[in-house]
Design a protein around this motif. Structure first.
Motif, PDB file in Angstrom:
ATOM      1  N   LEU A 113      -7.396  -5.615 -11.976  1.00 40.19           N
ATOM      2  CA  LEU A 113      -6.791  -5.115 -10.755  1.00 40.19           C
ATOM      3  C   LEU A 113      -6.689  -6.238  -9.722  1.00 40.19           C
ATOM      4  O   LEU A 113      -7.613  -7.030  -9.560  1.00 40.19           O
ATOM      5  N   VAL A 114      -5.575  -6.243  -8.990  1.00 40.01           N
ATOM      6  CA  VAL A 114      -5.307  -7.277  -7.987  1.00 40.01           C
ATOM      7  C   VAL A 114      -4.788  -6.595  -6.720  1.00 40.01           C
ATOM      8  O   VAL A 114      -4.019  -5.633  -6.807  1.00 40.01           O
ATOM      9  N   ILE A 115      -5.191  -7.086  -5.568  1.00 39.16           N
ATOM     10  CA  ILE A 115      -4.662  -6.605  -4.287  1.00 39.16           C
ATOM     11  C   ILE A 115      -3.822  -7.696  -3.640  1.00 39.16           C
ATOM     12  O   ILE A 115      -4.222  -8.864  -3.616  1.00 39.16           O
ATOM     13  N   LEU A 116      -2.655  -7.312  -3.125  1.00 36.19           N
ATOM     14  CA  LEU A 116      -1.848  -8.162  -2.257  1.00 36.19           C
ATOM     15  C   LEU A 116      -1.694  -7.404  -0.948  1.00 36.19           C
ATOM     16  O   LEU A 116      -1.023  -6.374  -0.890  1.00 36.19           O
ATOM     17  N   SER A 117      -2.326  -7.896   0.114  1.00 37.77           N
ATOM     18  CA  SER A 117      -2.442  -7.093   1.335  1.00 37.77           C
ATOM     19  C   SER A 117      -2.023  -7.862   2.578  1.00 37.77           C
ATOM     20  O   SER A 117      -2.271  -9.062   2.699  1.00 37.77           O
ATOM     21  N   ASN A 118      -1.439  -7.140   3.521  1.00 39.73           N
ATOM     22  CA  ASN A 118      -1.123  -7.678   4.840  1.00 39.73           C
ATOM     23  C   ASN A 118      -2.384  -7.684   5.701  1.00 39.73           C
ATOM     24  O   ASN A 118      -2.502  -6.936   6.662  1.00 39.73           O
ATOM     25  N   ALA A 119      -3.311  -8.547   5.345  1.00 38.34           N
ATOM     26  CA  ALA A 119      -4.619  -8.534   5.996  1.00 38.34           C
ATOM     27  C   ALA A 119      -5.083  -9.950   6.302  1.00 38.34           C
ATOM     28  O   ALA A 119      -4.560 -10.931   5.782  1.00 38.34           O
ATOM     29  N   MET A 120      -6.101 -10.017   7.138  1.00 44.27           N
ATOM     30  CA  MET A 120      -6.835 -11.247   7.369  1.00 44.27           C
ATOM     31  C   MET A 120      -8.001 -11.322   6.379  1.00 44.27           C
ATOM     32  O   MET A 120      -8.527 -10.293   5.956  1.00 44.27           O
ATOM     33  N   ASN A 121      -8.418 -12.537   6.047  1.00 44.27           N
ATOM     34  CA  ASN A 121      -9.542 -12.700   5.139  1.00 44.27           C
ATOM     35  C   ASN A 121     -10.804 -12.017   5.679  1.00 44.27           C
ATOM     36  O   ASN A 121     -11.597 -11.468   4.916  1.00 44.27           O
ATOM     37  N   SER A 122     -10.974 -12.052   7.001  1.00 44.46           N
ATOM     38  CA  SER A 122     -12.175 -11.487   7.617  1.00 44.46           C
ATOM     39  C   SER A 122     -12.172  -9.965   7.634  1.00 44.46           C
ATOM     40  O   SER A 122     -13.215  -9.344   7.854  1.00 44.46           O
ATOM     41  N   GLN A 123     -11.013  -9.346   7.406  1.00 45.09           N
ATOM     42  CA  GLN A 123     -10.913  -7.886   7.427  1.00 45.09           C
ATOM     43  C   GLN A 123     -11.100  -7.262   6.054  1.00 45.09           C
ATOM     44  O   GLN A 123     -11.840  -6.296   5.867  1.00 45.09           O
ATOM     45  N   ILE A 124     -10.419  -7.811   5.076  1.00 44.80           N
ATOM     46  CA  ILE A 124     -10.079  -7.069   3.863  1.00 44.80           C
ATOM     47  C   ILE A 124     -11.283  -6.725   2.990  1.00 44.80           C
ATOM     48  O   ILE A 124     -11.339  -5.643   2.399  1.00 44.80           O
ATOM     49  N   MET A 125     -12.284  -7.608   2.906  1.00 44.15           N
ATOM     50  CA  MET A 125     -13.349  -7.357   1.940  1.00 44.15           C
ATOM     51  C   MET A 125     -14.195  -6.145   2.324  1.00 44.15           C
ATOM     52  O   MET A 125     -14.716  -5.457   1.449  1.00 44.15           O
ATOM     53  N   SER A 126     -14.294  -5.858   3.605  1.00 45.25           N
ATOM     54  CA  SER A 126     -15.003  -4.646   4.024  1.00 45.25           C
ATOM     55  C   SER A 126     -14.308  -3.401   3.481  1.00 45.25           C
ATOM     56  O   SER A 126     -14.967  -2.453   3.030  1.00 45.25           O
ATOM     57  N   ASN A 127     -12.981  -3.409   3.498  1.00 43.72           N
ATOM     58  CA  ASN A 127     -12.223  -2.286   2.949  1.00 43.72           C
ATOM     59  C   ASN A 127     -12.307  -2.252   1.429  1.00 43.72           C
ATOM     60  O   ASN A 127     -12.469  -1.181   0.830  1.00 43.72           O
ATOM     61  N   VAL A 128     -12.205  -3.410   0.791  1.00 39.68           N
ATOM     62  CA  VAL A 128     -12.220  -3.481  -0.678  1.00 39.68           C
ATOM     63  C   VAL A 128     -13.557  -2.991  -1.228  1.00 39.68           C
ATOM     64  O   VAL A 128     -13.611  -2.283  -2.238  1.00 39.68           O
ATOM     65  N   GLU A 129     -14.637  -3.360  -0.563  1.00 42.41           N
ATOM     66  CA  GLU A 129     -15.965  -2.943  -1.022  1.00 42.41           C
ATOM     67  C   GLU A 129     -16.117  -1.424  -1.050  1.00 42.41           C
ATOM     68  O   GLU A 129     -16.893  -0.883  -1.835  1.00 42.41           O
ATOM     69  N   LYS A 130     -15.356  -0.752  -0.218  1.00 37.76           N
ATOM     70  CA  LYS A 130     -15.426   0.708  -0.149  1.00 37.76           C
ATOM     71  C   LYS A 130     -14.584   1.396  -1.226  1.00 37.76           C
ATOM     72  O   LYS A 130     -14.652   2.619  -1.383  1.00 37.76           O
TER      73      LYS A 130
END
Length: 221
Positions: A113-130
């Motif tokens: 699985l791969v994510i391509l997101s309109n995000a900042m590096n500092s934002q996205i991992m908190s969401n991904v972990e969930k």
């Protein structure tokens, strides 16, 4: 024969993560706007965010700030910088749609699985972990230097993965941000998660599922 891609690539916010920009706006302006005015504000805010990502890359905090300022002006509402800051800081706190963890977990056992997101590096991992499933790669707009729906992020992703558009399945709840661009790039295998954001558009050629619980069935799992 069921297509088995080398990778399943995903939009994150809206498709996997419950992207609550509408709720964030309501929490700030809901007590001062009537319901019809609030609905118009939310619609304008979404349109301005899309318009903001079509230009040169800038930090997502600026996307939110500019879009909110434009929306306030358009709707006769006083803009405050602290409101934009509050909305931006909410993003990493948002979790997945309820259907996501189990559906992803089943697919992740068979296909990366791969994510391509309109995000900042500092934002996205908190969401991904969930999200409750392992991801092979998480690629952000900050990394690619452009936001979707621009093509560069998709092209960058394919280069990083070492594959072509014929090798992946791209999954999104949005035509305007993802599936139209995927179509233009020749990504034949596409899945639309119908979360009610946008109307169906069969021209773009996709398999429709109501939520991520239907994703394993797309691949015969």
């Amino acid at each position: 024969m069921t297509f088995r891609p080398k990778f399943i690539t995903f939009d994150c916010y809206g498709t996997l993560t419950f992207f609550d920009m509408a709720g964030a706006a309501r929490r700030i302006y809901g007590e001062t706007l009537s319901e019809p005015a609030m609905q118009l504000f939310i619609k304008n805010f979404a349109a301005c965010r899309l318009d903001e990502v079509l230009g040169a890359w800038k930090p997502y905090a600026e996307i939110v700030h500019n879009a909110l300022e434009r929306t306030c002006k358009k709707n006769g509402v006083t803009f405050r910088e602290e409101d934009a800051f509050q909305i931006y800081n909410e993003v990493p706190t948002w979790g997945p749609h309820p259907d996501v963890p189990a559906g992803l977990d089943k697919v992740a056992k068979e296909i990366p699985l791969v994510i391509l997101s309109n995000a900042m590096n500092s934002q996205i991992m908190s969401n991904v972990e969930k999200l409750g499933a392992p991801f092979y790669k998480v690629i952000t707009a900050e990394e690619t230097g452009t936001y979707k729906p621009q093509m560069n992020g998709f092209e960058y992703m394919l280069d990083v993965l070492g594959c072509g558009p014929e090798d992946i399945t791209h999954v999104s709840s949005s035509f305007r941000y993802d599936l139209m661009t995927a179509y233009d790039l020749g990504i034949r295998s596409k899945v639309w998660v119908n979360r009610g954001h946008e109307p169906a558009n069969p021209f773009y050629g996709y398999e429709e599922i109501k939520d991520i619980s239907g994703l394993p069935g797309v691949f015969g799992l």
